[in-house]
Write a protein that holds these residues in place. Structure first.
Motif, PDB file in Angstrom:
ATOM      1  N   THR A 233      14.199 115.007  90.968  1.00 22.75           N
ATOM      2  CA  THR A 233      13.179 114.511  90.037  1.00 22.75           C
ATOM      3  C   THR A 233      12.338 115.663  89.511  1.00 22.75           C
ATOM      4  N   LYS A 234      11.970 116.575  90.407  1.00 17.99           N
ATOM      5  CA  LYS A 234      11.176 117.740  90.005  1.00 17.99           C
ATOM      6  C   LYS A 234      11.960 118.603  89.025  1.00 17.99           C
ATOM      7  N   ALA A 238      11.081 119.588  85.160  1.00 17.39           N
ATOM      8  CA  ALA A 238      11.071 120.975  84.712  1.00 17.39           C
ATOM      9  C   ALA A 238      11.977 121.159  83.499  1.00 17.39           C
ATOM     10  N   GLN A 239      13.128 120.473  83.500  1.00 20.60           N
ATOM     11  CA  GLN A 239      14.047 120.573  82.362  1.00 20.60           C
ATOM     12  C   GLN A 239      13.436 119.963  81.118  1.00 20.60           C
ATOM     13  N   ALA A 245       9.437 122.920  75.297  1.00 18.95           N
ATOM     14  CA  ALA A 245       9.065 124.282  74.905  1.00 18.95           C
ATOM     15  C   ALA A 245      10.046 124.839  73.878  1.00 18.95           C
ATOM     16  N   ALA A 246      11.330 124.525  74.061  1.00 13.61           N
ATOM     17  CA  ALA A 246      12.342 124.992  73.109  1.00 13.61           C
ATOM     18  C   ALA A 246      12.115 124.360  71.736  1.00 13.61           C
ATOM     19  N   GLU A 247      11.775 123.056  71.742  1.00 15.24           N
ATOM     20  CA  GLU A 247      11.501 122.385  70.472  1.00 15.24           C
ATOM     21  C   GLU A 247      10.279 122.989  69.788  1.00 15.24           C
TER      22      GLU A 247
END
Length: 389
Positions: A233-234, A238-239, A245-247
């Motif tokens: 889940t963590k 994070a993903q 952030a990539a967007e």
């Protein structure tokens, strides 16, 4: 309320403690240490404890550390008889010759949750049985059983507590009550079945081949599974953060392209021009934020308001209203202005006089009626004559 203490009982703990370090004397005797007892919960049949009711009922008995490892109890291991299986009764002088196959040398000593002692096996058949795999150890002892139901620190329920443990003998058995770890230690196992040891998440070493440890293994597995699920889940969170952030980075790159920069410069330039109409030709602002430029212009045009805490929407609306007001005033300046005051009154009178003078004269049998214009003209003429006389 006092504790109910049962009569001292003789119990043969069919508990296995695996043998590991084997050593033979010149006489062929087997010298080996072994785990012979442990702390914690052990299960007995009701008939073994002399309890009423169903004789096959399972009774859970707690063996606390302070009883298993106290010096008095550990000292009773020294000299205890070793037997091949448990005899029907305690070992005494009367049956010693028939049941003895060896002896325990020295007091017992603690090894984690277990008691370890040194055995010397002198009977060849028993030595052969051990080498063939019969290598679990079980203590025969007397103890007091206190009926006081409770729960151990690790959450296990029990009905009785064992106290005043006195060792009588150590039996070599096929299956011991303390579990598969209660065995003779062995560097050269031969035909005996070795334990399948694992270390649980709590650091405890257990034999997974022993059914008595099934719940311990299952609980450890459940805890590890929960940790794995929590970790997954963590990782998902994070993903998701990384994807966002990539967007954002892609949007930032898009906003920094040549076209985007050109449009941004144009927007700022247009806003600066509009702001000068609102705040005056001398207005300047170094900000590259459109809203902040408009906010600064309004602070100049309408200084009585506090513009620092106004929302972007409020600033937009107020700026548009102020700009449109200025536009309306400019339109009014372009229209011809109507005269006011005395000039307006005089012009109105002259207009009326011109209108009256242009109208036809009315004639009657009486003297002709003068128009206001004719009367005014005559007045002006009379005044001129009087001035020249």
């Amino acid at each position: 309320m006092g504790e109910a203490v049962m009569t001292r009982l003789t119990v043969f703990d069919r508990v296995s403690h695996r043998i590991t370090h084997r050593e033979y004397t010149d006489e062929g005797f087997l010298k080996v240490p072994g785990r012979v007892a442990r702390t914690g919960i052990q299960e007995y049949l009701a008939r073994e404890l002399g309890l009423d009711g169903d004789p096959s009922r399972i009774v859970r008995v707690y063996r606390p550390e302070d009883e298993v490892f106290n010096d008095a109890s550990l000292g009773t291991y020294d000299g205890a008889t070793v037997t091949n299986d448990h005899p029907k009764d305690l070992v005494t002088a009367k049956n010693y010759k028939a049941v003895a196959v060896g002896e325990v040398r020295g007091a017992g000593r603690r090894d984690g949750d277990f008691v370890v002692c040194d055995l010397i096996i002198k009977d060849q058949k028993t030595i052969d049985d051990i080498n063939a795999g019969k290598c679990e150890l079980s203590a025969g002892y007397t103890a007091e059983y206190v009926h006081r139901p409770g729960t151990t620190a690790d959450g296990q329920d029990y009905e009785y507590t064992q106290r005043n443990i006195i060792i009588n003998h150590q039996a070599v058995v096929t299956k011991a009550r303390a579990g598969g770890i209660a065995r003779v230690f062995d560097h050269t196992p031969g035909g005996n079945t070795m334990p399948v040891l694992i270390t649980t998440d709590s650091g405890r070493s257990v034999d997974v081949a022993d059914p008595a440890n099934a719940q311990v293994v299952a609980d450890s597995f459940d805890r590890l599974l929960k940790r794995a699920t929590d970790a997954e889940t963590k990782a998902d969170k994070a993903q998701a953060t990384a994807d966002k952030a990539a967007e954002d980075l892609a949007e930032a790159r898009k906003a920094s392209s040549d076209v985007a920069i050109g449009e941004r410069v144009k927007e700022i330039s247009t806003t600066q021009a509009l702001a000068r109409k609102v705040a005056g030709d001398g207005f300047t602002c170094d900000s590259l934020d459109v809203i902040e430029i408009k906010r600064a212009a309004l602070a100049v045009a309408l200084p009585k308001r506090d513009w620092s805490d106004k929302s972007a929407g409020y600033v937009e609306c107020a700026f548009d209203a102020e700009y449109e007001k200025d536009e309306d005033e400019e339109d009014d300046d372009k229209k011809p202005k109507k005269p006011t005051g005395d000039a307006a009154t005089l012009i109105a009178q002259l207009a009326q006089l011109a209108k009256d003078g242009a109208g036809p004269a009315v004639t009657t049998d009486a003297a002709p009626k003068q128009t206001p214009y004719q009367a005014h003209k005559q007045t002006l003429s009379g005044a001129h004559k009087q001035k020249g006389a």
